[in-house]
Design an enzyme around this catalytic site. Sequence first.
Site, PDB file in Angstrom:
ATOM      1  N   GLY A  46       0.783  -1.198   0.067  1.00  0.00           N
ATOM      2  CA  GLY A  46       0.181   0.039  -0.021  1.00  0.00           C
ATOM      3  C   GLY A  46       0.842   1.243   0.022  1.00  0.00           C
ATOM      4  CB  SER A 114       5.430  -3.005  -2.173  1.00  0.00           C
ATOM      5  OG  SER A 114       5.212  -1.738  -2.747  1.00  0.00           O
ATOM      6  CD1 TRP A 115       2.082  -0.069   3.389  1.00  0.00           C
ATOM      7  CD2 TRP A 115       3.929   1.330   3.634  1.00  0.00           C
ATOM      8  NE1 TRP A 115       1.837   0.594   4.697  1.00  0.00           N
ATOM      9  CE2 TRP A 115       2.925   1.457   4.804  1.00  0.00           C
ATOM     10  CE3 TRP A 115       4.741   2.221   3.424  1.00  0.00           C
ATOM     11  CZ2 TRP A 115       3.127   2.518   5.685  1.00  0.00           C
ATOM     12  CZ3 TRP A 115       5.201   3.145   4.440  1.00  0.00           C
ATOM     13  CH2 TRP A 115       4.411   3.163   5.762  1.00  0.00           C
ATOM     14  CG  ASP A 263       9.968  -2.132  -8.774  1.00  0.00           C
ATOM     15  OD1 ASP A 263       9.274  -1.565  -9.105  1.00  0.00           O
ATOM     16  OD2 ASP A 263       9.716  -2.979  -7.846  1.00  0.00           O
ATOM     17  CG  HIS A 291       6.092  -2.450  -7.428  1.00  0.00           C
ATOM     18  ND1 HIS A 291       7.139  -2.554  -6.777  1.00  0.00           N
ATOM     19  CD2 HIS A 291       5.077  -2.554  -6.521  1.00  0.00           C
ATOM     20  CE1 HIS A 291       7.051  -2.258  -5.552  1.00  0.00           C
ATOM     21  NE2 HIS A 291       5.553  -2.191  -5.264  1.00  0.00           N
TER      22      HIS A 291
END
Length: 309
Positions: A46, A114-115, A263, A291
């Site tokens: 996110g 990711s987040w 990415d 990504h």
Amino acid sequence: MFCFLKKWFEPRAFNQGYLPEKNGHKVFYSEYGNPKGMPILVFHGGPGGGARPRHAMFANLNKYRIIMFDQRGCNNSQPLGKLENNTTNDLIDDADRLLNYLKINDKIILRGASWGSTLALLFAEKYPARIEKMLLSQIFMADKDNAWWEFEGCRWHYPDFVEDLECKAKGDIPKYFANEINSRNIKKQLDAANFYGWYERVCCSLNPRWNNCTKLDEKTLAELRIFMHYRVNDFFMKSDCDILKDIKKIKDIPTVIVHNRLDFVCPVKGAYELHKALRKSRLVIVPEFGHCGKLLFKTIKRIFCDELS
């Protein structure tokens, strides 16, 4: 039919519910796999995303206990889209509360993408004694380099799209679109969603185009609002290099880092610098664009089975 089969093959939770309410938030959690297996705590991406059953499928579910939760305001957590008392520190605190609520005292494995990799690293630095090993991917350091790359770096590859954002915002891009997505004007919300809200998808594509949605469901609107809330507040980091500043606390935790070579959302530079700072880490660079992707997931699953199991 394909969607039905996909759902059918997804694992089912053996336990789920809500943490006791705190600061106006009820955090939803779910568990998959073996209730007696070694626990793996998963942080979803996110900000604004949500935990999905498929996120548990990287591990052997006969052997491991996969623990996931929807971050504040996300997906099944309540109230949906709530921004008050919704900061990075709150999410780290919720993860700790969840482990305590489930009475998990043994060391755990951390998984974050990711987040989620940002949160996993911050959690490990706050509670290093609780961590056995880490599996991280699509590294997002939430620092100045990432902020620069979002527009100035991407301008080298997506100059037309960055210019579109600048023409719309006529100033601070994230701040402008955060105001638009939080407007009560439906047209402004859609405009923000169709531009900045889907900018990440532009940066994941070799043939990009702006999204053209004509309406927003409640969860999508909440996801975008939460993302913008974190973005305009610099992800609630205290300084430019919060993660690297305290990296010595976790330098001896065995870690595998997996990242796509091309990415364009989170450049591989962040993964490389993290790897150099963690002396017991291994960096696997996947020859893939974007990504995420099938090869990235297959690599993560293989590495976990071969090296971290």
